[in-house]
Structure formats: C-alpha cells, structure tokens
Motif scaffolding. Structure first.
Motif: not given
Length: 234
Positions: A183, A203, A207, A221
């Motif tokens: 991550d 992630t 972000e 994700d």
C-alpha cells in the motif's frame, strides 16, 4: 503478469493497521483522564504525525528502537500540552490495546488464500519483530507464506534495497520474476520497483497523485481486481 513468486506487505495491505491504530488511540483516550482537555481526533492526528516522523528517523538510522518507542508518546503528550511524564504508561496501554483491534483488510483473506493456491507467496513487512510475529501467528500466515521477512530481523527497512535483495535471495528468483503487493508509495512501490520487482499498488484512487499510477505495474483498490489480474479470480 505471471510472476514466479509473490510477496505481500502486511500492514494496511493484508491487515488494517491504520484502523487498529485509531481504535487503540480511542481506547487510550477513554482510559486516561489526562486527555480530558483534548479530543480523540486531536490525539489521533498528533500521534500519527509524530509517529510517522519518528519512523522516518528510525529508518534513516538517526534514532534507535527504544528512542522511537519513548518519544512517540512523550512528544505526543508534549504537543498536546499534557503531562509528558506519562509516556511509559500510555505507551504500554496503547500497545496492548492495538493488539485487540487487528483485522483483515476487506477481501484480503480470501484473495490471499486464492493467490497462495496458485503461486508461492511470502510476507515482507516493516515493523518490530515481536509485534509482526504476533500478527503472523494470530492470522496463521506462516501456514501460507513460504518466506517471512521482517525489517527488524534483517537490519534494513523498506525502501532500502538491502531488504529487497534479502527477500529476493530467499526465493531463488530474479527480481523481475517477483511481484510485490503493498500500500505504501514510498516503501512498497518505489522500493520494489527500484530493485526490479513488479509492484501491485493497493490504494484508494483519490489518494493517487497525478503521474504516480505509472510508477506501479498495477493499481487496485479491490482485491477482486487483483485476483482477476492474476487470472485466479473466481
């Protein structure tokens, strides 16, 4: 993508470290009257900021482990204008509370089981050895992972190349034959790619700063997207 070996990061990839940290700090806030003049949110933000800075110093060899463990609560209390002499009591309580809140990240357990049925896998994680070993034991990861690499036991922290070199040597594979799933942009994406590994970056889309997605071989994700990419999805 068809790697010969897959390493997983542990904290905030397979296990929800950030969620456990927040829950433990909320427990700490409710346990100690010293925090009555502040809020849980202020405690969480202050501790997270200070702890991150101390881990950066630890990774660069500027402080040792004992100093990190002392300063993260001593400096948090001081920053909140509270009694910093309580650093040992609050620190000990936090460690115990943190261990009560470990959980899988959503979809991680199922994805790990599926992937480990099709690939040789390992764990590569930063952190203190006894804490990470407790997580590995609690979630039976040693039954799945062929290799367990913990930074404190190697003497190097991600993204230092030496820890990736060590992890690579355990597998008898070339760097380009290894996939790393993690991550952290700095520790996992940059560290892994710099040593020649393929990287799948776990992630939230919001972000990702512009241009960073190209630094990873795959960005996801949702763990189902990862298993689909590896052609092992159900």
């Amino acid at each position: 993508m068809n790697p010969n070996f897959i390493y997983f990061d542990l904290d905030d990839t397979l296990l929800d470290h950030w969620g456990a940290e927040k829950a433990a700090l909320n427990d700490l806030y409710n346990e100690f009257d010293v925090f009555s003049s502040t809020t849980p949110e202020e405690l969480i933000e202050t501790y997270h900021r200070i702890n991150k800075g101390l881990w950066d110093k630890y990774g660069k060899g500027r402080i040792d482990r004992d100093t990190l463990q002392r300063l993260r609560f001593e400096e948090t209390l001081a920053a909140l204008r509270l009694d910093s002499s309580l650093y040992e009591e609050t620190g000990d309580y936090y460690i115990q509370a943190y261990r009560n809140h470990w959980e899988w990240k959503k979809g991680a357990a199922e994805a790990l089981e599926t992937i480990s049925n099709n690939f040789d896998v390992g764990i590569l994680t930063n952190g203190f050895a006894e804490t990470q070993k407790l997580k590995i034991e609690q979630f039976a990861l040693s039954e799945i992972a062929e290799h367990l690499v913990i930074s404190e036991e190697t003497g190097f922290l991600k993204p230092q190349p030496e820890i990736f070199e060590h992890a690579t040597s355990l597998t008898n594979n070339k760097p380009e034959e290894i996939l790393y799933i993690g991550d952290s942009y700095t520790s996992d994406v940059i560290g892994g790619r710099a040593y020649g590994w393929k990287v799948a970056w776990y992630t939230d889309e919001e972000e990702i700063e512009k241009g960073r997605e190209s630094d990873a071989d795959f960005v996801f994700d949702n763990f189902k997207d990862l298993t689909d990419m590896l052609n092992v999805g159900k």
